[in-house]
Scaffold this motif. Structure first.
Motif, PDB file in Angstrom:
ATOM      1  N   THR A 207       2.987   9.994  -8.246  1.00 35.76           N
ATOM      2  CA  THR A 207       2.638   8.980  -7.244  1.00 35.76           C
ATOM      3  C   THR A 207       1.645   7.978  -7.805  1.00 35.76           C
ATOM      4  O   THR A 207       1.696   6.787  -7.469  1.00 35.76           O
ATOM      5  CB  THR A 207       2.075   9.614  -5.951  1.00 35.76           C
TER       6      THR A 207
ATOM      7  N   PHE B  28      -4.130   9.944  -1.516  1.00 33.30           N
ATOM      8  CA  PHE B  28      -3.358  11.188  -1.606  1.00 33.30           C
ATOM      9  C   PHE B  28      -3.925  12.187  -0.612  1.00 33.30           C
ATOM     10  O   PHE B  28      -5.121  12.476  -0.603  1.00 33.30           O
ATOM     11  CB  PHE B  28      -3.431  11.763  -3.017  1.00 33.30           C
TER      12      PHE B  28
ATOM     13  N   SER C  38       0.852  -1.192   0.000  1.00 33.94           N
ATOM     14  CA  SER C  38       0.000   0.000   0.000  1.00 33.94           C
ATOM     15  C   SER C  38       0.889   1.244   0.000  1.00 33.94           C
ATOM     16  O   SER C  38       1.747   1.393   0.872  1.00 33.94           O
ATOM     17  CB  SER C  38      -0.906   0.004   1.238  1.00 33.94           C
ATOM     18  N   ILE C  39       0.678   2.099  -0.996  1.00 40.10           N
ATOM     19  CA  ILE C  39       1.445   3.346  -1.076  1.00 40.10           C
ATOM     20  C   ILE C  39       0.506   4.528  -0.845  1.00 40.10           C
ATOM     21  O   ILE C  39      -0.513   4.664  -1.525  1.00 40.10           O
ATOM     22  CB  ILE C  39       2.141   3.495  -2.445  1.00 40.10           C
ATOM     23  N   ILE C  40       0.848   5.350   0.133  1.00 36.56           N
ATOM     24  CA  ILE C  40       0.052   6.525   0.487  1.00 36.56           C
ATOM     25  C   ILE C  40       0.910   7.768   0.257  1.00 36.56           C
ATOM     26  O   ILE C  40       2.049   7.833   0.726  1.00 36.56           O
ATOM     27  CB  ILE C  40      -0.398   6.476   1.961  1.00 36.56           C
ATOM     28  N   ALA C  41       0.369   8.747  -0.452  1.00 32.35           N
ATOM     29  CA  ALA C  41       1.125   9.967  -0.753  1.00 32.35           C
ATOM     30  C   ALA C  41       0.626  11.135   0.083  1.00 32.35           C
ATOM     31  O   ALA C  41      -0.587  11.338   0.229  1.00 32.35           O
ATOM     32  CB  ALA C  41       1.015  10.302  -2.234  1.00 32.35           C
TER      33      ALA C  41
ATOM     34  N   ALA D 224       0.509   4.765  -5.990  1.00 32.08           N
ATOM     35  CA  ALA D 224      -0.222   5.329  -4.846  1.00 32.08           C
ATOM     36  C   ALA D 224      -1.723   5.317  -5.113  1.00 32.08           C
ATOM     37  O   ALA D 224      -2.171   5.636  -6.220  1.00 32.08           O
ATOM     38  CB  ALA D 224       0.249   6.751  -4.563  1.00 32.08           C
ATOM     39  N   LYS D 225      -2.497   4.969  -4.092  1.00 33.78           N
ATOM     40  CA  LYS D 225      -3.950   4.930  -4.208  1.00 33.78           C
ATOM     41  C   LYS D 225      -4.626   5.981  -3.330  1.00 33.78           C
ATOM     42  O   LYS D 225      -5.811   6.253  -3.488  1.00 33.78           O
ATOM     43  CB  LYS D 225      -4.475   3.539  -3.817  1.00 33.78           C
TER      44      LYS D 225
END
Length: 240
Positions: A122, A130, A87-90, A127-128
């Protein structure tokens, strides 16, 4: 599942506090900071990537991380970036003032173009979610340039392909800045006085660490989807 935080604007008032919140949160495994200059501190979770915000589409993140992986300590991060379960969070705390930018054009480039460039990058990197530090009064139709630019950025982010966009609209910020802003200092005194008597409570000044804490709370609430505007008053309630 690994959780990676991408951060821009990490050297600013809220950005520094955001890093501290991410470092101490056990749910976050890595924090990747994107900036024009190196930060003055280190942390085992932190990876710094120097970038040109006008050419983010050319950035090869894995190559940049490999350059810092001489001892192999970044290998788990490289692996996580290629796992579908990651999980990528920006988080974006980029921002300046017209005075500091030197012109209205430079201000627009930094507060508008750089933010949206970062958001697009992102998405490309997976990233999902932001989360963006906007401002109270943000309105694309405003005659005040600062508010107009913030509003246009919000509109741009809402149109992007994120599962969740959190738009944080703090009032006057309290905290230790590197530079002096006399007008803002006067505003802080006035608004503290006014809100003490219960007037204009939505403009009550808020601390940098409160905004940062609220951002991380929202980021990790995966039940929240769509676009959400978080007011200064709500951030106060979230961080009591």
């Amino acid at each position: 599942m690994s959780q990676i935080a991408f951060v821009s604007g990490a050297s600013g008032l809220i950005g520094v506090q955001l890093l501290h919140q991410l470092f101490k949160n056990e749910a976050i495994d890595w924090v990747v900071s994107f900036g024009r200059r190196d930060l003055a501190f280190k942390h085992q979770k932190l990876v710094q990537v120097k970038v040109d915000f006008e050419q983010l589409e050319k950035l090869n993140l894995e190559d940049e991380i490999r350059k810092q992986n001489m001892g192999g300590d970044k290998q788990p991060l490289l692996k996580a970036l290629n796992e579908a379960s990651t999980s990528i969070i920006a988080f974006c705390a980029l921002g300046t003032t017209i005075k500091k930018a030197g012109s209205k054009e430079n201000f627009h480039r930094i507060d508008h173009d750089y933010v949206l460039n970062f958001a697009r990058m992102t998405i490309r990197l997976g990233a999902k979610r932001f989360l963006y530090v906007s401002a109270i009064g943000a309105d694309a139709q405003s005659s005040i340039q600062y508010n107009s630019v913030k509003g246009k950025v919000e509109d741009g982010l809402k149109r992007m392909d994120f599962d969740y966009v959190g738009l944080f609209q703090p009032s006057i910020l309290l905290g230790e800045r590197n530079e002096s802003r006399p007008g803002e200092e006067i505003g802080k005194v006035v608004m503290k006085f006014v809100t003490f008597f219960g007037l204009f409570s939505k403009y009550k000044p808020i601390y940098d660490h409160q905004v940062a804490k609220a951002m991380v709370q929202k980021a990790l609430n995966f039940k929240m989807t769509g676009n959400e505007t978080i007011s200064s008053s709500e951030m106060h309630k979230m961080t009591k």
